[in-house]
Design a protein around this motif. Structure first.
Motif, PDB file in Angstrom:
ATOM      1  N   THR A 157       7.283  21.380  19.864  1.00  0.00           N
ATOM      2  CA  THR A 157       7.404  22.781  20.483  1.00  0.00           C
ATOM      3  C   THR A 157       8.956  22.472  21.086  1.00  0.00           C
ATOM      4  N   ALA A 159       9.985  24.586  23.510  1.00  0.00           N
ATOM      5  CA  ALA A 159      10.077  25.096  24.866  1.00  0.00           C
ATOM      6  C   ALA A 159      10.144  23.834  25.786  1.00  0.00           C
ATOM      7  N   GLU A 225       8.874  32.007  29.531  1.00  0.00           N
ATOM      8  CA  GLU A 225       9.408  31.764  27.910  1.00  0.00           C
ATOM      9  C   GLU A 225      10.399  32.241  27.402  1.00  0.00           C
ATOM     10  N   GLY A 228      13.384  29.829  27.681  1.00  0.00           N
ATOM     11  CA  GLY A 228      13.176  28.455  26.918  1.00  0.00           C
ATOM     12  C   GLY A 228      12.118  27.699  27.657  1.00  0.00           C
ATOM     13  N   ASP A 230       8.283  26.515  29.219  1.00  0.00           N
ATOM     14  CA  ASP A 230       6.889  26.448  28.546  1.00  0.00           C
ATOM     15  C   ASP A 230       6.178  26.666  29.635  1.00  0.00           C
TER      16      ASP A 230
END
Length: 312
Positions: A157, A159, A225, A228, A230
Motif C-alpha cells: 500500500t 497509504a 485518504e 495520502g 490510510d
C-alpha cells in the motif's frame, strides 16, 4: 468595737473589689470579642479597606519576583520559540476546516464538502469559504513527504499510517500549533500526523470540546485518504487535557456501541453524533492525562486552575 468595725469594713471592701474586678474584666473581654466578630459598620469599612491595601502591598514583592522569573524564562527560550514558529510556517502542513458550517451559515456534511440542501445551495457552499475565526481546523503534516517503505513490511500500500494528536493546554490554552513538534518527529518516518483544534473554556464546556474532538475524528475517517492516509490504520494520541478529552471520546463511543448491542442499560447521556465505530481506531495512547479529576481538584486549584473549568 472600733477595731471590729474597721476589720469588717475592710473585709467588705476587699470582697466587693475582688468580686467587681473579675466581673468587670470579663465584661470588657466579652465586649471586645463581640466587637471583633460583629464590629460597627464604620469600623468594619475602615479596617477592611486598610486590610486590603496592606494585603495588596505585601504581595507586590512576590509579583515582581515572579514576573522577572517569567521574563527570564521567556528570554532564555525565545530562540527555541523562534525555531518552533518558523518550522510551523514552512513545514509540510495543510490546514483544513472540519466543521459542519460554512461562513454563510448553511450546514455541511462529509467533512464540509457536501451540503444537505438543494442544488443551488450546493453550488454556493462549494465556493463559500469556511469561517476564518473558527477553532474547528486541523493541521495535516506529511502530505507531500514520500512514504518510506520497509523491507519487512508486507503490506502493498502507498497509504500512510495516521496519528491523530490531541494537544493539551488545561482546557484553556489548547491550540493545534502545539503539535508541530510531533509532526516534525514522525513525518520523516512516513507517518501522516493530524492535529485537530478544538474550542476551549470558557467558550464551551468539556462537553463541547468532546463534540469537537469527535467531529474531527469523524472527518479523519471520511477524508484522510484524500491526503495520502490510510483510514484503516488510525491511532489516537492525546497529551494532558487532550488525553482526557480523547479518553472521554473513546469511552463514550464504546458505551454507545454497547448500548446498540444491548449489552449495557441505556443512560441519560446522549450518544455522540459521529458514525464511525470504535473498532476503526487501531489504538489510543494517553500521556500525562488527568484521569481522577475529583481527587485532583484541590491540586488544580492550588496551581491556579479555576474551579469553573473543573465544574464544566
Amino acid at each position: 468595737n472600733k477595731e471590729a468595725n474597721s476589720l469588717s469594713l475592710c473585709f467588705c471592701i476587699n470582697r466587693s473589689v475582688c468580686t467587681y474586678l473579675p466581673n468587670r474584666v470579663a465584661h470588657i473581654m466579652q465586649q471586645r470579642r463581640r466587637i471583633q466578630h460583629h464590629p460597627p459598620p464604620h469600623i468594619t469599612h475602615k479596617n477592611t479597606r486598610r486590610r486590603r491595601i496592606l494585603d495588596l502591598l505585601s504581595h507586590i514583592p512576590t509579583f515582581i519576583f515572579r514576573f522577572l522569573r517569567l521574563l527570564v524564562f521567556v528570554v532564555v527560550l525565545l530562540p527555541a520559540f523562534c525555531v518552533f514558529a518558523w518550522h510551523y510556517v514552512v513545514c509540510d502542513r495543510v490546514a483544513v476546516y472540519y466543521g459542519d458550517h460554512c461562513s454563510c451559515g448553511n450546514k455541511r456534511t462529509n467533512g464540509g464538502n457536501i451540503s444537505q440542501y438543494d442544488a443551488t445551495t450546493v453550488k454556493l457552499c462549494r465556493i463559500c469559504k469556511p469561517p476564518i475565526f473558527s477553532r474547528r481546523y486541523l493541521d495535516i503534516y506529511g502530505t507531500n513527504t514520500p512514504l518510506k517503505t520497509n523491507r519487512l513490511d508486507n503490506m502493498n500500500t502507498t497509504a500512510k499510517p495516521v496519528v491523530v494528536f490531541l494537544t493539551g493546554g488545561a482546557w484553556i490554552i489548547g491550540y493545534r500549533m502545539w503539535g508541530t513538534l510531533l509532526g516534525r518527529a514522525l513525518v520523516p518516518f512516513g507517518i501522516l500526523v493530524v492535529v485537530p483544534d478544538y474550542r476551549n473554556f470558557p467558550r464551551v464546556n468539556v462537553d463541547g470540546m468532546v463534540q469537537d474532538v469527535d467531529m474531527s475524528i469523524q472527518w479523519v475517517m471520511d477524508n484522510v485518504e484524500e491526503f495520502g492516509g490510510d483510514a484503516n490504520r488510525v491511532v489516537l494520541v492525546g497529551q494532558s487535557a487532550g488525553a482526557h478529552l480523547g479518553g472521554v471520546v473513546v469511552a463514550r463511543k464504546v458505551l454507545d456501541w454497547l448500548r446498540r448491542k444491548r449489552r449495557v442499560p441505556k443512560s441519560s447521556l446522549p450518544p455522540l453524533k459521529s458514525t464511525y465505530q470504535p473498532q476503526q481506531l487501531c489504538g489510543f495512547i494517553s500521556t500525562s492525562s488527568p484521569h481522577n479529576l475529583v481527587t485532583m481538584r484541590e491540586v488544580f486549584h492550588r496551581h491556579g486552575l479555576s474551579a469553573n473549568v473543573q465544574k464544566s
